[in-house]
Scaffold this motif. Structure first.
Motif: not given
Length: 410
Positions: A374-402
């Motif tokens: 509910e906090a405006e400045h909250c950053q949620t990292l919803q982790l998912e695992r596929e093929m043994g690899e952890t990734a941030v759910g819903g994150q595409s290449m364009l969503d990644q920081p430089p």
């Protein structure tokens, strides 16, 4: 790069991990309040451990912590170097191919002022040692991880022109103006530049980063058992940062009362336990003990009488309301032992703390997560695992920081 809302002057804007357990290549954007969540086995603990390992580079070095995890070979990503689309779709079996790059465990972060990255690998060959009698043999430490590369740069993302310090193997050089100066060519393979080159004249940025990283606080083992130090009277000494076991709880609470936000302390206790207050009693010999005053009781309860959940909440209050907040505070499953009705109070406390310092929360508790989000400045990292690899759910290449690893993919 625009500053994220809630990220303080020394807050991290990016965390990057490669080849650590299930984190084959994870680049995460960070805010002032960060919630790491996901199903069991999604990689939350791995991300937490990676951050602790990164912090170790500024303390005693990462080699010891890696040894306690079973050695570098045990923690390296165990899957193929690349996971292709056809593997993910199940069209071809998961199988390794000849490697194109040397395996490295990489850890790094970016902030508004400085960024840092470290790369670790196994020795290129088993080193030889000369014994006292002059004979030679292979070293028994031939599987010890070695620091292959370190880099410090200006700004949140590495660029060649922003590099301030570079370490390749035993050689370390620093940039002064447009020129490079070699500081040493004999850096030990198990020593980090953060611990051995923190010179305010030759490398002031190293000293700045080292002290900042050493100030990070991790809370994952706050003890509430019958023998916990927090249940026993302790010698009173001003305590501006609760240690990771919760030792000197009474001193930390009294420090808040003397030089911190007393109103916030009283509010945090009363919100969680209406009509309750906490004070600290001092003996003539200077020993401090916690006392809990509850409505309807004729005497206060001391710490030895408190439930695990109540004591844990007091420990979290002492940690989060510190009068001298660290640059980064990490809470690993803070909901442990707490009654669900206490989670809204804990969430309020965490959000308040995140206005003064960057906070990480790793949690399974949906009620706590929802309250924090509910906090405006909250950053949620919803982790998912596929093929043994952890990734941030819903994150595409364009969503990644430089982000680019300073040593490339060698």
């Amino acid at each position: 790069m625009a500053e994220k809302q809630g990220v303080g002057e020394n807050g991290l804007s990016t965390l990057a991990v490669a080849n650590y357990r299930s984190l084959r290549e994870l680049i995460a954007p960070l805010g002032g309040l960060n919630v790491v969540c996901g199903a069991n086995g999604s990689g939350k603990s791995n991300l937490y451990r990676a951050l602790r390992l990164l912090a170790a580079a500024a303390a005693d070095g990462p080699v010891g912590p890696l040894a306690r995890e079973g050695g570098l070979s045990s923690v390296l990503w165990a899957g193929p170097e690349t996971v292709g689309a056809r593997m993910r779709r199940g069209e071809v079996p998961v199988q390794g191919q000849p490697r194109q790059h040397v395996v490295r465990l990489r850890l790094g972060f970016g902030a508004d002022d400085f960024g840092y990255a470290i790369g670790l690998g196994l020795p290129d060959s088993n080193p030889q040692v000369v014994l006292a009698d002059g004979s030679r043999r292979s070293s028994h430490f031939g599987r010890d991880p070695q620091i292959k590369h370190e880099c410090i740069w200006a700004g949140p993302a590495w660029r060649p022109a922003s590099t301030l310090l570079e370490r390749r193997g035993p050689m370390v050089r620093v940039r002064r103006g447009r020129e490079w100066h070699v500081v040493t060519q004999h850096m030990s393979a198990f020593d980090s530049v953060l611990t051995h080159l923190a010179d305010p004249e030759q490398a002031p940025e190293v000293l700045t980063l080292r002290e900042r990283m050493r100030a990070w606080r991790f809370y994952d083992h706050l003890r509430t058992d019958a023998e916990a130090p927090a249940r026993q009277p302790q010698v009173g000494t001003r305590t501006t940062a609760l240690d990771d076991e919760g030792r000197h709880l009474a001193a930390a609470l009294e420090t808040i009362r003397e030089i911190g936000d007393v109103a916030a302390l009283d509010e945090a206790i009363d919100y969680a336990f209406p009509g309750t207050s906490v004070d600290v009693q001092a003996s003539e010999a200077g020993w401090l003990s916690v006392r809990l005053h509850q409505a309807g009781l004729l005497r206060p309860l001391d710490a030895s009488e408190l439930s695990d959940g109540t004591l844990r909440y007091l420990l979290l209050v002492a940690a989060l309301l510190t009068p001298r907040p660290p640059p980064l505070m990490v809470l690993n499953e803070p909901e442990t032992s707490l009654h669900p009705d206490l989670l809204p109070a804990l969430a309020r406390l965490i959000v308040t703390a995140s206005s003064r310092t960057q906070v990480w929360v790793v949690s399974h508790a949906s009620r706590l997560i929802a309250a924090l989000e509910e906090a405006e400045h909250c950053q949620t990292l919803q982790l998912e695992r596929e093929m043994g690899e952890t990734a941030v759910g819903g994150q595409s290449m364009l969503d990644q920081p430089p982000w680019q690893w300073p040593e490339g993919r060698k």
